[in-house]
Design a protein around this motif. Structure first.
Motif, PDB file in Angstrom:
ATOM      1  N   ALA A 277      20.632-102.719   6.170  1.00  0.00           N
ATOM      2  CA  ALA A 277      21.179-101.722   5.249  1.00  0.00           C
ATOM      3  C   ALA A 277      20.090-101.076   4.412  1.00  0.00           C
ATOM      4  O   ALA A 277      20.086 -99.853   4.196  1.00  0.00           O
ATOM      5  CB  ALA A 277      22.222-102.378   4.343  1.00  0.00           C
ATOM      6  N   ASN A 278      19.152-101.861   3.932  1.00  0.00           N
ATOM      7  CA  ASN A 278      18.071-101.312   3.118  1.00  0.00           C
ATOM      8  C   ASN A 278      17.184-100.372   3.932  1.00  0.00           C
ATOM      9  O   ASN A 278      16.807 -99.292   3.455  1.00  0.00           O
ATOM     10  CB  ASN A 278      17.239-102.453   2.528  1.00  0.00           C
ATOM     11  CG  ASN A 278      16.216-101.966   1.533  1.00  0.00           C
ATOM     12  OD1 ASN A 278      16.523-101.625   0.402  1.00  0.00           O
ATOM     13  ND2 ASN A 278      14.951-101.932   1.957  1.00  0.00           N
ATOM     14  N   ASP A 279      16.867-100.760   5.156  1.00  0.00           N
ATOM     15  CA  ASP A 279      16.047 -99.894   6.010  1.00  0.00           C
ATOM     16  C   ASP A 279      16.786 -98.604   6.360  1.00  0.00           C
ATOM     17  O   ASP A 279      16.183 -97.523   6.379  1.00  0.00           O
ATOM     18  CB  ASP A 279      15.667-100.635   7.291  1.00  0.00           C
ATOM     19  CG  ASP A 279      14.616-101.703   7.052  1.00  0.00           C
ATOM     20  OD1 ASP A 279      14.044-101.704   5.956  1.00  0.00           O
ATOM     21  OD2 ASP A 279      14.379-102.526   7.946  1.00  0.00           O
ATOM     22  N   GLY A 280      18.083 -98.728   6.657  1.00  0.00           N
ATOM     23  CA  GLY A 280      18.853 -97.536   6.975  1.00  0.00           C
ATOM     24  C   GLY A 280      18.928 -96.575   5.811  1.00  0.00           C
ATOM     25  O   GLY A 280      18.769 -95.359   5.969  1.00  0.00           O
TER      26      GLY A 280
ATOM     27  N   PHE B 147      21.539-103.148  -3.342  1.00  0.00           N
ATOM     28  CA  PHE B 147      21.074-103.968  -2.222  1.00  0.00           C
ATOM     29  C   PHE B 147      20.054-105.005  -2.689  1.00  0.00           C
ATOM     30  O   PHE B 147      20.076-106.159  -2.261  1.00  0.00           O
ATOM     31  CB  PHE B 147      20.455-103.082  -1.135  1.00  0.00           C
ATOM     32  CG  PHE B 147      21.466-102.292  -0.357  1.00  0.00           C
ATOM     33  CD1 PHE B 147      22.754-102.753  -0.182  1.00  0.00           C
ATOM     34  CD2 PHE B 147      21.124-101.070   0.206  1.00  0.00           C
ATOM     35  CE1 PHE B 147      23.688-102.026   0.528  1.00  0.00           C
ATOM     36  CE2 PHE B 147      22.050-100.330   0.914  1.00  0.00           C
ATOM     37  CZ  PHE B 147      23.341-100.810   1.081  1.00  0.00           C
ATOM     38  N   GLY B 148      19.133-104.580  -3.544  1.00  0.00           N
ATOM     39  CA  GLY B 148      18.131-105.507  -4.038  1.00  0.00           C
ATOM     40  C   GLY B 148      18.729-106.628  -4.863  1.00  0.00           C
ATOM     41  O   GLY B 148      18.372-107.798  -4.706  1.00  0.00           O
ATOM     42  N   TRP B 149      19.671-106.260  -5.744  1.00  0.00           N
ATOM     43  CA  TRP B 149      20.315-107.275  -6.582  1.00  0.00           C
ATOM     44  C   TRP B 149      21.201-108.185  -5.743  1.00  0.00           C
ATOM     45  O   TRP B 149      21.165-109.413  -5.901  1.00  0.00           O
ATOM     46  CB  TRP B 149      21.154-106.593  -7.660  1.00  0.00           C
ATOM     47  CG  TRP B 149      21.764-107.546  -8.635  1.00  0.00           C
ATOM     48  CD1 TRP B 149      21.211-107.993  -9.805  1.00  0.00           C
ATOM     49  CD2 TRP B 149      23.049-108.171  -8.533  1.00  0.00           C
ATOM     50  NE1 TRP B 149      22.065-108.858 -10.434  1.00  0.00           N
ATOM     51  CE2 TRP B 149      23.205-108.992  -9.680  1.00  0.00           C
ATOM     52  CE3 TRP B 149      24.078-108.125  -7.601  1.00  0.00           C
ATOM     53  CZ2 TRP B 149      24.354-109.755  -9.888  1.00  0.00           C
ATOM     54  CZ3 TRP B 149      25.218-108.888  -7.803  1.00  0.00           C
ATOM     55  CH2 TRP B 149      25.343-109.687  -8.943  1.00  0.00           C
ATOM     56  N   GLY B 150      21.985-107.608  -4.846  1.00  0.00           N
ATOM     57  CA  GLY B 150      22.892-108.410  -4.037  1.00  0.00           C
ATOM     58  C   GLY B 150      22.168-109.340  -3.088  1.00  0.00           C
ATOM     59  O   GLY B 150      22.550-110.503  -2.924  1.00  0.00           O
ATOM     60  N   GLY B 151      21.103-108.838  -2.456  1.00  0.00           N
ATOM     61  CA  GLY B 151      20.353-109.693  -1.553  1.00  0.00           C
ATOM     62  C   GLY B 151      19.723-110.880  -2.261  1.00  0.00           C
ATOM     63  O   GLY B 151      19.735-112.000  -1.748  1.00  0.00           O
TER      64      GLY B 151
ATOM     65  N   ARG C 151      12.098-104.075  -7.941  1.00  0.00           N
ATOM     66  CA  ARG C 151      11.085-103.947  -6.894  1.00  0.00           C
ATOM     67  C   ARG C 151      11.575-103.050  -5.757  1.00  0.00           C
ATOM     68  O   ARG C 151      10.834-102.202  -5.250  1.00  0.00           O
ATOM     69  CB  ARG C 151      10.714-105.337  -6.349  1.00  0.00           C
ATOM     70  CG  ARG C 151       9.824-106.152  -7.256  1.00  0.00           C
ATOM     71  CD  ARG C 151       9.164-107.273  -6.471  1.00  0.00           C
ATOM     72  NE  ARG C 151      10.157-108.218  -5.983  1.00  0.00           N
ATOM     73  CZ  ARG C 151      10.411-109.396  -6.537  1.00  0.00           C
ATOM     74  NH1 ARG C 151       9.752-109.766  -7.625  1.00  0.00           N
ATOM     75  NH2 ARG C 151      11.304-110.214  -6.025  1.00  0.00           N
ATOM     76  N   VAL C 152      12.828-103.254  -5.345  1.00  0.00           N
ATOM     77  CA  VAL C 152      13.366-102.449  -4.250  1.00  0.00           C
ATOM     78  C   VAL C 152      13.454-100.976  -4.653  1.00  0.00           C
ATOM     79  O   VAL C 152      13.121-100.080  -3.865  1.00  0.00           O
ATOM     80  CB  VAL C 152      14.747-102.988  -3.832  1.00  0.00           C
ATOM     81  CG1 VAL C 152      15.405-102.061  -2.824  1.00  0.00           C
ATOM     82  CG2 VAL C 152      14.621-104.386  -3.246  1.00  0.00           C
ATOM     83  N   VAL C 153      13.892-100.712  -5.875  1.00  0.00           N
ATOM     84  CA  VAL C 153      14.025 -99.330  -6.342  1.00  0.00           C
ATOM     85  C   VAL C 153      12.658 -98.652  -6.432  1.00  0.00           C
ATOM     86  O   VAL C 153      12.480 -97.510  -5.972  1.00  0.00           O
ATOM     87  CB  VAL C 153      14.749 -99.284  -7.697  1.00  0.00           C
ATOM     88  CG1 VAL C 153      14.663 -97.887  -8.309  1.00  0.00           C
ATOM     89  CG2 VAL C 153      16.204 -99.697  -7.535  1.00  0.00           C
ATOM     90  N   VAL C 154      11.691 -99.330  -7.019  1.00  0.00           N
ATOM     91  CA  VAL C 154      10.346 -98.744  -7.154  1.00  0.00           C
ATOM     92  C   VAL C 154       9.735 -98.481  -5.776  1.00  0.00           C
ATOM     93  O   VAL C 154       9.139 -97.421  -5.528  1.00  0.00           O
ATOM     94  CB  VAL C 154       9.443 -99.662  -7.993  1.00  0.00           C
ATOM     95  CG1 VAL C 154       8.007 -99.159  -7.983  1.00  0.00           C
ATOM     96  CG2 VAL C 154       9.956 -99.751  -9.426  1.00  0.00           C
TER      97      VAL C 154
END
Length: 220
Positions: free
Chosen positions: A55-58, A176-180, A195-198
């Motif tokens: 999901a994150n890559d998509g 996605f970052g928080w849930g993962g 981190r994911v957002v940045v």
């Protein structure tokens, strides 16, 4: 003497031990419960890993692709078509890559089990399923790709479309970052979300910035 004989029989032939003798041992019951919990955690981790990565890559790759095309061309149809092509190609790529990776991991674990005598010990061992991992990665990639594709296809104004795409993608990346991190057992899900957002912002900015000069060339 009778107790020693029974003990020897139980050790040599564990399948002949009565059920009441098996379940009355608190250590054995605790070990069985622990093994079951480990199996559940391992299986959940496999699905979570494939789903979150897909999901994150998509989301990130499709968003960056839309912004890159949008930097050079303001045509909504071109952006949407490029994003859809990227989503389909990316989902297939994720499925193939995950299948090959998990299949290799499974082969290695099977060899380790055989060499270690795991099959003869009767211990239940959870092996990764390459087909499930591939399907989960492909579906997750498509799910993440839909997030930026919807505003790209529905919003007519180019500037508004770009702003909405970035805003929606930022929110989804944080989720996605928080849930993962949360479901993976991390004690710092907020840090993971940041981190994911940045990282997503950097990818979007680089793609947009590198392709923006082609807009001037196209205008000339």
């Amino acid at each position: 003497m009778a107790s020693q004989t029974l003990q020897q029989i139980c050790c040599e032939q564990p399948n002949m031990v009565p059920n009441n003798l098996k379940t009355n041992d608190p250590k054995s019951t605790q070990a069985t419960s622990t093994n079951d919990e480990v199996e559940v955690v391992v299986e959940r981790a496999q699905w979570l890993r494939a789903a979150v990565l897909g999901a994150n890559d998509g989301l990130l790759s499709t968003t960056s692709l839309l912004l890159g095309v949008g930097a050079a061309k303001t045509d909504r149809w071109s952006m949407s078509l490029a994003g859809l092509a990227g989503a389909l190609a990316g989902s297939c790529s994720m499925a193939v890559g995950e299948f090959v990776s998990v299949s290799t991991q499974r082969d290695i674990e099977e060899k380790l089990i055989v060499s270690g005598g795991g099959e003869e010990s009767g211990v239940s061992i959870v092996l990764p399923n390459p087909h499930k991992a591939a399907a989960a990665s492909a579906l997750a990639f498509l799910s993440g790709s839909i997030v930026p594709l919807i505003p790209a296809a529905l919003i007519g104004d180019h500037v508004t479309s770009v702003v909405v795409i970035v805003a929606v993608a930022t929110l989804a990346l944080a989720m996605f970052g928080w849930g993962g991190a949360r479901f993976g057992g991390s004690s710092r899900p907020k840090v993971s979300a940041v981190r994911v957002v940045v990282g997503g912002w950097l990818a979007m900015a680089v793609t947009y910035g590198l392709l923006k000069p082609f807009d001037r060339h196209h205008g000339n």
